[in-house]
Design a protein around this motif. Structure first.
Motif, PDB file in Angstrom:
ATOM      1  N   ASN A  20       1.154 -11.447   4.059  1.00  0.00           N
ATOM      2  CA  ASN A  20      -0.103 -12.177   4.000  1.00  0.00           C
ATOM      3  C   ASN A  20      -1.099 -11.337   3.202  1.00  0.00           C
ATOM      4  O   ASN A  20      -1.513 -10.277   3.651  1.00  0.00           O
ATOM      5  N   PRO A  21      -1.501 -11.765   1.996  1.00  0.00           N
ATOM      6  CA  PRO A  21      -2.395 -10.939   1.185  1.00  0.00           C
ATOM      7  C   PRO A  21      -3.789 -10.795   1.786  1.00  0.00           C
ATOM      8  O   PRO A  21      -4.515  -9.883   1.438  1.00  0.00           O
ATOM      9  N   ASP A  22      -4.180 -11.678   2.705  1.00  0.00           N
ATOM     10  CA  ASP A  22      -5.503 -11.586   3.313  1.00  0.00           C
ATOM     11  C   ASP A  22      -5.549 -10.584   4.457  1.00  0.00           C
ATOM     12  O   ASP A  22      -6.618 -10.127   4.829  1.00  0.00           O
ATOM     13  N   ARG A  23      -4.400 -10.266   5.007  1.00  0.00           N
ATOM     14  CA  ARG A  23      -4.342  -9.306   6.109  1.00  0.00           C
ATOM     15  C   ARG A  23      -4.412  -7.894   5.542  1.00  0.00           C
ATOM     16  O   ARG A  23      -3.683  -7.549   4.618  1.00  0.00           O
ATOM     17  N   PRO A  24      -5.309  -7.047   6.065  1.00  0.00           N
ATOM     18  CA  PRO A  24      -5.379  -5.689   5.535  1.00  0.00           C
ATOM     19  C   PRO A  24      -4.105  -4.916   5.847  1.00  0.00           C
ATOM     20  O   PRO A  24      -3.572  -4.996   6.947  1.00  0.00           O
ATOM     21  N   ALA A  25      -3.621  -4.209   4.854  1.00  0.00           N
ATOM     22  CA  ALA A  25      -2.393  -3.438   5.018  1.00  0.00           C
ATOM     23  C   ALA A  25      -2.687  -2.141   5.766  1.00  0.00           C
ATOM     24  O   ALA A  25      -3.820  -1.675   5.825  1.00  0.00           O
ATOM     25  N   THR A  26      -1.654  -1.565   6.322  1.00  0.00           N
ATOM     26  CA  THR A  26      -1.845  -0.367   7.128  1.00  0.00           C
ATOM     27  C   THR A  26      -1.574   0.909   6.343  1.00  0.00           C
ATOM     28  O   THR A  26      -1.975   1.975   6.773  1.00  0.00           O
ATOM     29  N   ASN A  27      -0.925   0.820   5.209  1.00  0.00           N
ATOM     30  CA  ASN A  27      -0.656   2.037   4.462  1.00  0.00           C
ATOM     31  C   ASN A  27      -1.791   2.313   3.475  1.00  0.00           C
ATOM     32  O   ASN A  27      -2.695   1.511   3.276  1.00  0.00           O
ATOM     33  N   ARG A  28      -1.744   3.478   2.843  1.00  0.00           N
ATOM     34  CA  ARG A  28      -2.818   3.913   1.951  1.00  0.00           C
ATOM     35  C   ARG A  28      -2.970   2.985   0.739  1.00  0.00           C
ATOM     36  O   ARG A  28      -4.082   2.621   0.361  1.00  0.00           O
TER      37      ARG A  28
END
Length: 73
Positions: A20-28
Motif C-alpha cells: 500500500n503506497p499510502d501506508r508509511p513504510a517501516t524501513n529507512r
C-alpha cells in the motif's frame, strides 16, 4: 526429488497484494520516500510565496545592474 533431505522447506514469498503506497513504510528507505511524498504534496497545495512575474522582474533588474557596471567601469 526437488529438495535435498537436509534442507528446510522454502519460505513462502511475500505477496505484493499487501503493498500500500499510502501506508508509511517501516524501513529507512520507505520513511525517506514518505517524507519526499509529503514534501511534494505540500509544495503542490501551498503555492509559491512570491509571484513569478516579480521574481522575473528582480532577475532582470540584477542583470541590468551588472551590465551597467561592466559597461561604465
Amino acid at each position: 526429488m526437488d529438495q535435498l533431505p537436509d534442507q528446510p522447506p522454502p519460505r513462502p514469498k511475500k505477496l505484493q497484494a499487501d503493498f500500500n503506497p499510502d501506508r508509511p513504510a517501516t524501513n529507512r528507505f520507505g520513511r525517506r520516500l514518505q517524507r519526499i511524498r509529503d514534501e511534494v504534496e505540500r509544495n503542490r497545495t501551498v503555492g509559491p510565496k512570491y509571484p513569478t512575474w516579480l521574481l522575473a522582474l528582480v532577475l532582470i533588474a540584477v542583470i541590468a545592474f551588472f551590465t551597467l557596471i561592466v559597461i561604465y567601469a
